[in-house]
Design a protein around this motif. Structure first.
Motif, PDB file in Angstrom:
ATOM      1  N   VAL A 248      26.988  14.449 -27.667  1.00  0.00           N
ATOM      2  CA  VAL A 248      26.850  14.152 -26.659  1.00  0.00           C
ATOM      3  C   VAL A 248      25.766  14.884 -25.829  1.00  0.00           C
ATOM      4  N   VAL A 249      24.684  13.984 -25.527  1.00  0.00           N
ATOM      5  CA  VAL A 249      23.305  14.652 -25.124  1.00  0.00           C
ATOM      6  C   VAL A 249      23.309  14.783 -23.765  1.00  0.00           C
ATOM      7  N   ALA A 250      23.167  15.891 -23.295  1.00  0.00           N
ATOM      8  CA  ALA A 250      23.170  16.435 -21.985  1.00  0.00           C
ATOM      9  C   ALA A 250      21.733  16.969 -21.249  1.00  0.00           C
ATOM     10  N   VAL A 288      25.967   9.798 -27.585  1.00  0.00           N
ATOM     11  CA  VAL A 288      26.018   9.256 -26.164  1.00  0.00           C
ATOM     12  C   VAL A 288      25.341   9.986 -24.907  1.00  0.00           C
ATOM     13  N   LEU A 289      24.999   9.503 -24.245  1.00  0.00           N
ATOM     14  CA  LEU A 289      24.121  10.188 -22.917  1.00  0.00           C
ATOM     15  C   LEU A 289      25.270  10.576 -21.879  1.00  0.00           C
ATOM     16  N   ILE A 316      17.761   2.924 -20.357  1.00  0.00           N
ATOM     17  CA  ILE A 316      17.655   4.175 -21.382  1.00  0.00           C
ATOM     18  C   ILE A 316      18.546   3.773 -22.745  1.00  0.00           C
ATOM     19  N   ILE A 317      19.761   3.049 -22.544  1.00  0.00           N
ATOM     20  CA  ILE A 317      20.468   2.847 -23.669  1.00  0.00           C
ATOM     21  C   ILE A 317      19.647   1.943 -24.606  1.00  0.00           C
ATOM     22  N   ASP A 323      24.921   5.189 -28.096  1.00  0.00           N
ATOM     23  CA  ASP A 323      26.073   4.285 -28.198  1.00  0.00           C
ATOM     24  C   ASP A 323      27.173   4.245 -27.056  1.00  0.00           C
ATOM     25  N   GLY A 324      26.702   5.000 -25.722  1.00  0.00           N
ATOM     26  CA  GLY A 324      27.403   5.076 -24.636  1.00  0.00           C
ATOM     27  C   GLY A 324      27.195   6.107 -23.674  1.00  0.00           C
TER      28      GLY A 324
END
Length: 530
Positions: A248-250, A288-289, A316-317, A323-324
């Motif tokens: 999960v990209v934060a 995911v973002l 951005i996706i 992926d989400g």
């Protein structure tokens, strides 16, 4: 496919290999599978000395020593060993192995090949391409999945010897005068159980539960990778270990009027980052973002905000290949009962799901926003529950943060369960799966989710959060309790939930900085679950 003769040879090579260092083992205890060992503890096992890297129980030093594993091999015992730890002589071992090999080959899919292989020696971290040949541990292998073949985690993917080598490589042949048979039947009854053992699992973690259409493995390890340096350092996605199933990209940034933006840390290269996402996805990982974070905000107050939010997220996706999305809105985002951000976020996720039918959706609220609804149902207490309820069909995973907020009130006991305990973790998950009364029953009930939609959310180590840390032993006990009704404390589920999804942590960066003290014990345990 797993080749049983390679597994047999790998075990022999691991257990009986010669090390040039000698260690006085006279005062070292013999390793026991039931013993509990903490970091720095030394033991002897099979005439070798080992030192524990962190808390461990049941991990055999002979097969769990090396980089990022539970044990370090110190060397061969110098002769002053316990008689119970000394194996058969090397000559008898060699004879036994030769006997097993020669008497076991009943049929073969390829011919006996003699001489040395011409392919290069495998080296962890090398960029291998699909179908490329290497040799390792006396055999030649063909790369099947480039990302895994190229992993730096030799303990996992070194061909023939790593714990998961056959997920990445295919055996081609032996580099000696041994058949590369793929069908073996032992003529020796004493060895047949070893030679014929193999696994037929087609995906990590086994078969998914009915109704589970998620792209996740049956049991998943989820980690937040943060795009900023908070003391733990910034690392490339390419350097994230293969043990992580979801990255999960934060975090996304609020760009105003509903728009969101993703601004990569200056220490990273954008083109390389996009390529790293693609490589992780090619390896079967989910990237995911995330919206929010401790200080993060979004602007979702009206219809214009909603349109801009959806369009900017979609852009951005498309640009980065995520992926989400993940919803991690905390106190700064104004998530309160009745706030427009709740209904507008529901609408945004549904619109994004219609644009991207395979969109992965997760949430990571703090526990007052979810289970806190049992105590009160106003303000922040239970404020996420309407969003969770309306997005239950789109939601892949809910991993509530069980840290930085103290203990947890539940329907199962009069007292609150303290953070980090097995009871708190088990009770928090049961509330999400089985449902619970709101405001002690005065505001209705929350209907539970499927067990495969639920995971625990915990800090990766002592520096990752201000409070709420749990030992990896307690985390594994809680998951064991939920999935198999073993290792429970006082809260015992009415039935097992073998499809319970897994564990999330903040953060991957801190885990790397702390020597992977979270991901290895927890991730390895998840892989043992049926």
């Amino acid at each position: 496919m797993k080749n049983p003769i390679v597994l047999w040879l790998a075990v022999c090579a691991s257990v009986f290999s010669v090390n040039s260092f000698a260690v006085n083992c006279a005062n070292l205890p013999v390793w026991s599978s039931t013993g509990v060992y903490t970091g720095g503890t030394q033991v002897q096992h099979l005439a070798k000395a080992y030192e524990a890297n962190w808390w461990t129980q049941g991990q055999n030093p002979a097969s769990h020593s090396g980089q990022w594993q539970e044990w370090d091999l110190l060397g061969n015992c110098d002769g002053a060993t316990s008689s119970s730890s000394v194996p058969a002589s090397s000559s008898s071992i060699s004879s036994s192995v030769s006997s097993v090999i020669s008497s076991s080959v009943a049929s073969s899919s390829s011919s006996v090949v003699g001489g040395n292989c011409a392919s290069p020696q495998y080296a962890a971290g090398t960029a291998y391409s699909a179908n490329q040949l290497v040799q390792n541990a006396g055999s030649e292998y063909r790369c099947m999945i480039a990302g895994w073949c190229s992993s730096t985690a030799a303990w996992a993917y070194a061909p023939g010897t790593g714990m998961h080598w056959d997920d990445a490589w295919d055996l081609v042949r032996s580099c000696g005068a041994v058949s590369s048979s793929s069908s073996l039947v032992s003529s020796s009854s004493s060895n047949s159980s070893v030679i014929n053992s193999s696994s037929s699992s087609s995906m990590p973690g086994g078969v998914r539960a009915p109704g589970d259409s998620s792209p996740l493995p049956r049991h998943a390890l989820v980690g937040y990778w943060h795009n900023f340096n908070n003391g733990s350092g910034v690392i490339r996605l390419a350097d994230v270990d293969d043990i992580w199933d979801v990255i999960v990209v934060a975090f996304v940034d609020d760009a105003g009027n509903g728009n969101v933006a993703f601004n990569l840390d200056p220490a990273l290269n954008k083109a390389q980052f996009i390529a790293d996402i693609a490589a992780k996805r090619a390896e079967g990982k989910i990237v995911v973002l995330s919206y929010g974070g401790e200080k993060g905000t979004v602007t979702l107050n009206n219809a214009t905000n909603l349109t801009n939010f959806v369009n900017s997220t979609a852009a951005i996706i498309n640009e980065y290949g995520f992926d989400g999305v993940d919803i991690d809105l905390e106190s700064g985002a104004g998530v309160l009962h009745g706030a427009p951000v709740i209904q507008n976020m529901v609408a945004a996720i549904k619109q994004l799901h219609s644009r991207f039918p395979n969109l992965y959706v997760s949430m990571a609220p703090e526990h007052p926003y979810v289970q806190g609804g049992h105590v009160a149902y106003s303000g922040i207490w239970g404020a996420y529950l309407p969003m969770i309820d309306q997005l239950r069909n789109e939601l892949d995973l809910l991993h509530v943060q069980l840290y930085n907020n103290g203990g947890l009130a539940t329907p199962y006991a009069a007292q609150s369960y303290q953070a980090g305990t097995v009871d708190m973790m088990v009770a928090s998950a049961l509330m999400l799966i089985e449902g619970f009364p709101l405001a002690y029953g005065s505001a209705g009930n929350f209907t539970g989710l499927r067990a495969d939609q639920v995971a625990l959310g915990l800090p990766s180590g002592p520096r990752a959060a201000g409070s709420g840390q749990a030992t990896t032993a307690n985390i594994n006990r809680a998951v064991d309790c939920l999935t198999r009704l073993t290792s429970c404390d006082t809260v015992i589920p009415s039935r097992a939930y073998p499809e319970f999804r897994g564990v999330m942590t903040w953060s991957i960066n801190w885990d790397v900085n702390d020597g992977r003290i979270f991901s290895i014990p927890v991730g390895t345990f998840l892989e043992t679950l049926p």
